[in-house]
Design a protein around this motif. Structure first.
Motif, mmCIF file in Angstrom:
data_model
loop_
_atom_site.group_PDB
_atom_site.id
_atom_site.type_symbol
_atom_site.label_atom_id
_atom_site.label_comp_id
_atom_site.label_asym_id
_atom_site.label_seq_id
_atom_site.Cartn_x
_atom_site.Cartn_y
_atom_site.Cartn_z
ATOM 1 N N HIS A 110 0.857 -1.196 0.000
ATOM 2 C CA HIS A 110 0.000 0.000 0.000
ATOM 3 C C HIS A 110 0.887 1.238 0.000
ATOM 4 N N MET A 111 0.522 2.212 -0.848
ATOM 5 C CA MET A 111 1.252 3.481 -0.935
ATOM 6 C C MET A 111 0.398 4.608 -0.384
ATOM 7 N N GLY A 112 0.974 5.419 0.486
ATOM 8 C CA GLY A 112 0.383 6.677 0.922
ATOM 9 C C GLY A 112 1.274 7.788 0.392
ATOM 10 N N VAL A 113 0.837 8.477 -0.653
ATOM 11 C CA VAL A 113 1.679 9.444 -1.347
ATOM 12 C C VAL A 113 1.806 10.733 -0.535
ATOM 13 N N GLU A 114 3.050 11.133 -0.279
ATOM 14 C CA GLU A 114 3.333 12.363 0.474
ATOM 15 C C GLU A 114 3.528 13.558 -0.446
ATOM 16 N N SER A 115 4.188 13.324 -1.599
ATOM 17 C CA SER A 115 4.455 14.427 -2.519
ATOM 18 C C SER A 115 4.657 13.874 -3.915
ATOM 19 N N GLU A 116 4.518 14.774 -4.897
ATOM 20 C CA GLU A 116 4.777 14.401 -6.283
ATOM 21 C C GLU A 116 5.572 15.513 -6.951
ATOM 22 N N ALA A 117 6.320 15.131 -7.991
ATOM 23 C CA ALA A 117 7.127 16.080 -8.764
ATOM 24 C C ALA A 117 7.148 15.588 -10.208
ATOM 25 N N ASP A 118 7.796 16.359 -11.077
ATOM 26 C CA ASP A 118 7.971 15.993 -12.480
ATOM 27 C C ASP A 118 6.632 15.610 -13.121
ATOM 28 N N ASP A 119 5.657 16.496 -13.009
ATOM 29 C CA ASP A 119 4.325 16.290 -13.578
ATOM 30 C C ASP A 119 3.664 15.013 -13.076
ATOM 31 N N GLY A 120 3.939 14.658 -11.835
ATOM 32 C CA GLY A 120 3.295 13.502 -11.212
ATOM 33 C C GLY A 120 3.979 12.178 -11.472
ATOM 34 N N ARG A 121 5.150 12.209 -12.077
ATOM 35 C CA ARG A 121 5.836 10.955 -12.391
ATOM 36 C C ARG A 121 6.921 10.587 -11.377
ATOM 37 N N VAL A 122 7.123 11.439 -10.392
ATOM 38 C CA VAL A 122 8.020 11.134 -9.272
ATOM 39 C C VAL A 122 7.212 11.306 -7.991
ATOM 40 N N LEU A 123 7.160 10.246 -7.201
ATOM 41 C CA LEU A 123 6.398 10.269 -5.956
ATOM 42 C C LEU A 123 7.303 9.961 -4.775
ATOM 43 N N VAL A 124 7.025 10.602 -3.647
ATOM 44 C CA VAL A 124 7.562 10.172 -2.362
ATOM 45 C C VAL A 124 6.359 9.654 -1.599
ATOM 46 N N ALA A 125 6.489 8.431 -1.096
ATOM 47 C CA ALA A 125 5.337 7.783 -0.471
ATOM 48 C C ALA A 125 5.769 6.961 0.730
ATOM 49 N N THR A 126 4.856 6.833 1.662
ATOM 50 C CA THR A 126 5.019 5.854 2.721
ATOM 51 C C THR A 126 4.499 4.550 2.140
ATOM 52 N N TYR A 127 5.372 3.558 2.058
ATOM 53 C CA TYR A 127 4.988 2.262 1.497
ATOM 54 C C TYR A 127 5.009 1.246 2.622
ATOM 55 N N ARG A 128 3.967 0.430 2.646
ATOM 56 C CA ARG A 128 3.942 -0.624 3.662
ATOM 57 C C ARG A 128 3.465 -1.922 3.027
ATOM 58 N N ASN A 129 3.987 -3.019 3.559
ATOM 59 C CA ASN A 129 3.481 -4.340 3.196
ATOM 60 C C ASN A 129 3.686 -5.272 4.386
ATOM 61 N N ASP A 130 3.128 -6.455 4.280
ATOM 62 C CA ASP A 130 3.169 -7.405 5.392
ATOM 63 C C ASP A 130 4.561 -7.970 5.631
ATOM 64 N N THR A 131 5.449 -7.859 4.655
ATOM 65 C CA THR A 131 6.805 -8.397 4.801
ATOM 66 C C THR A 131 7.729 -7.424 5.511
ATOM 67 N N TRP A 132 7.750 -6.162 5.069
ATOM 68 C CA TRP A 132 8.743 -5.201 5.543
ATOM 69 C C TRP A 132 8.181 -4.143 6.476
ATOM 70 N N GLY A 133 6.878 -4.091 6.652
ATOM 71 C CA GLY A 133 6.306 -3.025 7.465
ATOM 72 C C GLY A 133 6.221 -1.742 6.653
ATOM 73 N N GLU A 134 6.550 -0.619 7.285
ATOM 74 C CA GLU A 134 6.375 0.684 6.645
ATOM 75 C C GLU A 134 7.712 1.372 6.457
ATOM 76 N N MET A 135 7.878 2.010 5.280
ATOM 77 C CA MET A 135 9.102 2.763 5.015
ATOM 78 C C MET A 135 8.792 3.914 4.065
ATOM 79 N N ARG A 136 9.627 4.919 4.114
ATOM 80 C CA ARG A 136 9.484 6.069 3.208
ATOM 81 C C ARG A 136 10.222 5.724 1.913
ATOM 82 N N THR A 137 9.531 5.854 0.793
ATOM 83 C CA THR A 137 10.079 5.433 -0.488
ATOM 84 C C THR A 137 9.932 6.519 -1.541
#
Length: 107
Positions: free
Chosen positions: A61-88
Motif C-alpha cells: 500500500h502506498m500513501g503518497v506524500e508528494s509528487e514532482a515531475d508532472d506527477g511521475r516522481v512520488l515520495v510515499a510511505t509504502y507498507r506491506n506485510d513483509t517489511w512493514g512501513e518505510m518512506r520510499t
C-alpha cells in the motif's frame, strides 16, 4: 500529510497507485508495457516476480506524500506485510499511457 490518490497529476501513475492499493493485479499489469522494467534500491529486478512478492502476496500500500515531475516522481510511505512501513521514492517512465519503467527505493 497524504495526497488523495484521486488528486495525483499523471493519470497513468494515478491508475498504478489505485491498482496497487486495491491489490488489483490484473489492473496493475494492464498498465505496464509488455517489456516493462524496474529497479529496487538501484538493482534491476524481475518486474512480475517483484510485484508478486512486494505488492500482491504481501498486501502493499502506498500513501503518497508528494509528487514532482508532472506527477511521475512520488515520495510515499509504502507498507506491506513483509517489511512493514518505510518512506520510499518512485520514479515512473510513461509512454503512450503505459508504464515502461519504474524505479523505487528508500527515500
Amino acid at each position: 500529510m497524504t495526497i488523495p490518490v484521486s488528486h495525483l497529476t499523471d493519470p497513468t501513475v494515478r491508475a498504478f497507485v489505485t491498482a496497487l492499493n486495491a491489490n488489483d493485479e490484473q489492473a496493475l499489469h494492464g498498465l505496464l508495457t509488455p517489456d516493462a522494467t524496474m529497479t529496487d534500491d538501484g538493482s534491476d529486478r524481475d518486474l512480475r516476480e517483484w510485484l508478486d512478492r512486494e505488492v500482491f502476496s504481501s498486501r502493499g500500500h502506498m500513501g503518497v506524500e508528494s509528487e514532482a515531475d508532472d506527477g511521475r516522481v512520488l515520495v510515499a510511505t509504502y507498507r506491506n506485510d513483509t517489511w512493514g512501513e518505510m518512506r520510499t521514492k518512485w520514479q515512473f517512465t510513461v509512454e503512450g499511457g503505459k508504464i515502461s519503467r519504474f524505479e523505487t527505493g528508500q527515500a
